[in-house]
Design a protein around this motif. Structure first.
Motif, PDB file in Angstrom:
ATOM      1  N   ALA A  87       0.824  -1.212   0.000  1.00 49.86           N
ATOM      2  CA  ALA A  87       0.000   0.000   0.000  1.00 49.86           C
ATOM      3  C   ALA A  87       0.853   1.254   0.000  1.00 49.86           C
ATOM      4  N   ARG A  88       1.991   1.225   0.668  1.00 52.10           N
ATOM      5  CA  ARG A  88       2.852   2.402   0.759  1.00 52.10           C
ATOM      6  C   ARG A  88       3.721   2.597  -0.476  1.00 52.10           C
ATOM      7  N   ARG A  89       3.776   1.571  -1.303  1.00 50.29           N
ATOM      8  CA  ARG A  89       4.701   1.620  -2.433  1.00 50.29           C
ATOM      9  C   ARG A  89       4.212   2.534  -3.549  1.00 50.29           C
ATOM     10  N   SER A  90       2.909   2.518  -3.817  1.00 54.03           N
ATOM     11  CA  SER A  90       2.370   3.299  -4.921  1.00 54.03           C
ATOM     12  C   SER A  90       0.871   3.453  -4.743  1.00 54.03           C
ATOM     13  N   ARG A  91       0.283   4.314  -5.539  1.00 53.08           N
ATOM     14  CA  ARG A  91      -1.172   4.473  -5.522  1.00 53.08           C
ATOM     15  C   ARG A  91      -1.866   3.172  -5.933  1.00 53.08           C
ATOM     16  N   ALA A  92      -1.328   2.513  -6.950  1.00 53.19           N
ATOM     17  CA  ALA A  92      -1.902   1.247  -7.386  1.00 53.19           C
ATOM     18  C   ALA A  92      -1.846   0.209  -6.271  1.00 53.19           C
ATOM     19  N   GLY A  93      -0.744   0.217  -5.510  1.00 51.16           N
ATOM     20  CA  GLY A  93      -0.617  -0.712  -4.394  1.00 51.16           C
ATOM     21  C   GLY A  93      -1.646  -0.444  -3.313  1.00 51.16           C
ATOM     22  N   LEU A  94      -1.905   0.838  -3.035  1.00 48.90           N
ATOM     23  CA  LEU A  94      -2.913   1.197  -2.035  1.00 48.90           C
ATOM     24  C   LEU A  94      -4.299   0.751  -2.480  1.00 48.90           C
ATOM     25  N   LEU A  95      -4.632   0.991  -3.745  1.00 45.92           N
ATOM     26  CA  LEU A  95      -5.945   0.604  -4.250  1.00 45.92           C
ATOM     27  C   LEU A  95      -6.108  -0.912  -4.243  1.00 45.92           C
ATOM     28  N   THR A 140     -12.911   4.969  -2.719  1.00 47.73           N
ATOM     29  CA  THR A 140     -13.002   5.928  -1.615  1.00 47.73           C
ATOM     30  C   THR A 140     -11.634   6.192  -0.995  1.00 47.73           C
ATOM     31  N   VAL A 141     -10.889   5.129  -0.726  1.00 45.26           N
ATOM     32  CA  VAL A 141      -9.543   5.292  -0.159  1.00 45.26           C
ATOM     33  C   VAL A 141      -8.650   6.054  -1.131  1.00 45.26           C
ATOM     34  N   GLY A 142      -8.767   5.761  -2.415  1.00 43.92           N
ATOM     35  CA  GLY A 142      -7.980   6.468  -3.407  1.00 43.92           C
ATOM     36  C   GLY A 142      -8.303   7.950  -3.448  1.00 43.92           C
ATOM     37  N   ALA A 143      -9.579   8.295  -3.294  1.00 47.45           N
ATOM     38  CA  ALA A 143      -9.975   9.703  -3.294  1.00 47.45           C
ATOM     39  C   ALA A 143      -9.387  10.440  -2.100  1.00 47.45           C
ATOM     40  N   VAL A 144      -9.403   9.799  -0.928  1.00 45.51           N
ATOM     41  CA  VAL A 144      -8.819  10.427   0.258  1.00 45.51           C
ATOM     42  C   VAL A 144      -7.307  10.561   0.094  1.00 45.51           C
ATOM     43  N   ALA A 145      -6.671   9.525  -0.441  1.00 43.84           N
ATOM     44  CA  ALA A 145      -5.214   9.547  -0.597  1.00 43.84           C
ATOM     45  C   ALA A 145      -4.760  10.640  -1.557  1.00 43.84           C
ATOM     46  N   SER A 146      -5.594  10.970  -2.514  1.00 48.43           N
ATOM     47  CA  SER A 146      -5.195  11.970  -3.500  1.00 48.43           C
ATOM     48  C   SER A 146      -5.145  13.380  -2.931  1.00 48.43           C
ATOM     49  N   VAL A 147      -5.869  13.628  -1.830  1.00 50.26           N
ATOM     50  CA  VAL A 147      -5.893  14.973  -1.255  1.00 50.26           C
ATOM     51  C   VAL A 147      -5.315  15.043   0.159  1.00 50.26           C
ATOM     52  N   ARG A 148      -5.528  14.006   0.967  1.00 50.13           N
ATOM     53  CA  ARG A 148      -5.032  14.016   2.346  1.00 50.13           C
ATOM     54  C   ARG A 148      -4.510  12.637   2.751  1.00 50.13           C
ATOM     55  N   PRO A 149      -3.391  12.205   2.194  1.00 47.60           N
ATOM     56  CA  PRO A 149      -2.862  10.883   2.562  1.00 47.60           C
ATOM     57  C   PRO A 149      -2.490  10.775   4.030  1.00 47.60           C
ATOM     58  N   ASP A 150      -2.228  11.915   4.680  1.00 41.79           N
ATOM     59  CA  ASP A 150      -1.859  11.896   6.100  1.00 41.79           C
ATOM     60  C   ASP A 150      -3.019  11.468   6.986  1.00 41.79           C
TER      61      ASP A 150
END
Length: 242
Positions: A132-140, A197-207
């Motif tokens: 998940a931490r490696r890339s956006r694709a990994g997180l999704l 949903t997780v991808g949308a949050v990660a795109s603006v506020r990954p913290d």
């Protein structure tokens, strides 16, 4: 996924009601460490989102539909302790105000979705955290797999409860085939919604994503490709030098 009144006998409902009370009480105690001025509003938003989306069914087969359970979603975004409370609150409101799931079955529903669903989703997500931490694709991908498995395992918990004290007339074997088959399909929809949903949050506020903040003493690289502080969002004036 919501169990109705009379689907299991009274002793079984009472046992799992006690399990649910203990689990929610423990979550209420342990979640204090995860809630602060930044994460508490996030928990409220996640609860409202799951409540709203659970009211929407999506078709999976002719005559059959499913809805979001939300276990992996809340676990990834706000952690398992807060996530357990979020789903439990949703289920209580649904049972009291919308008759979605019986009052005597509230304990089994909380056990299945707020305890089993959340913690299975969290366990899978933690196991895949490096991905998940490696890339956006990994997180999704992590969000999708966690959501799919949390749905299937929560359905199997339903089957176990029915096997212990089922009062619905169908055999446990029949219930197993139906629940496992249908929820494998529902899990695909759950995975897509959770990943989006997780991808949308990660795109603006990954913290704000609990999974990305937890278990690291250094600032991880977010799946959006930028360095994300574990404690606060990056400031606009701290960009990369030209």
């Amino acid at each position: 996924m919501h169990m109705s009144d009379g689907l299991v006998n009274a002793p079984t409902a009472a046992v799992f009601g006690l399990v649910a009370v203990v689990a929610v009480a423990l979550a209420a105690t342990r979640s204090r460490a995860d809630l602060d001025d930044r994460t508490a509003p996030m928990a409220g938003l996640v609860t409202a989102f799951v409540f709203a989306v659970q009211m929407i069914n999506f078709p999976i087969l002719p005559g059959a539909s499913g809805h979001l359970l939300g276990g992996a979603l809340v676990a990834i975004l706000v952690g398992p302790w807060v996530g357990t409370l979020c789903i439990a609150i949703v289920l209580v409101v649904q049972a009291l105000l919308f008759a979605d799931g019986g009052l005597t079955a509230l304990g089994t529903n909380i056990t299945n979705m707020a305890v089993v669903g959340v913690w299975v989703g969290y366990g899978v997500a933690v196991a895949l955290r490096r991905v998940a931490r490696r890339s956006r694709a990994g997180l999704l991908a992590t969000a999708f797999v966690a959501a799919f498995l949390n749905t299937v395992v929560a359905a199997l918990a339903f089957v176990v409860e029915y096997a212990v004290g089922g009062a619905g007339g169908a055999s446990p074997g029949t219930v197993l085939v139906l629940m496992a088959g249908l929820h494998a399909l529902i899990g695909i929809g759950e995975g897509v919604i959770t990943a989006a949903t997780v991808g949308a949050v990660a795109s603006v506020r990954p913290d704000l994503i609990h999974l990305l903040r937890r278990g690291s003493t250094t600032s991880p690289t977010s799946p959006t490709g930028t360095a994300s502080s574990a404690g606060a969002p990056a400031r606009a004036d701290e960009g990369s030098p030209a």
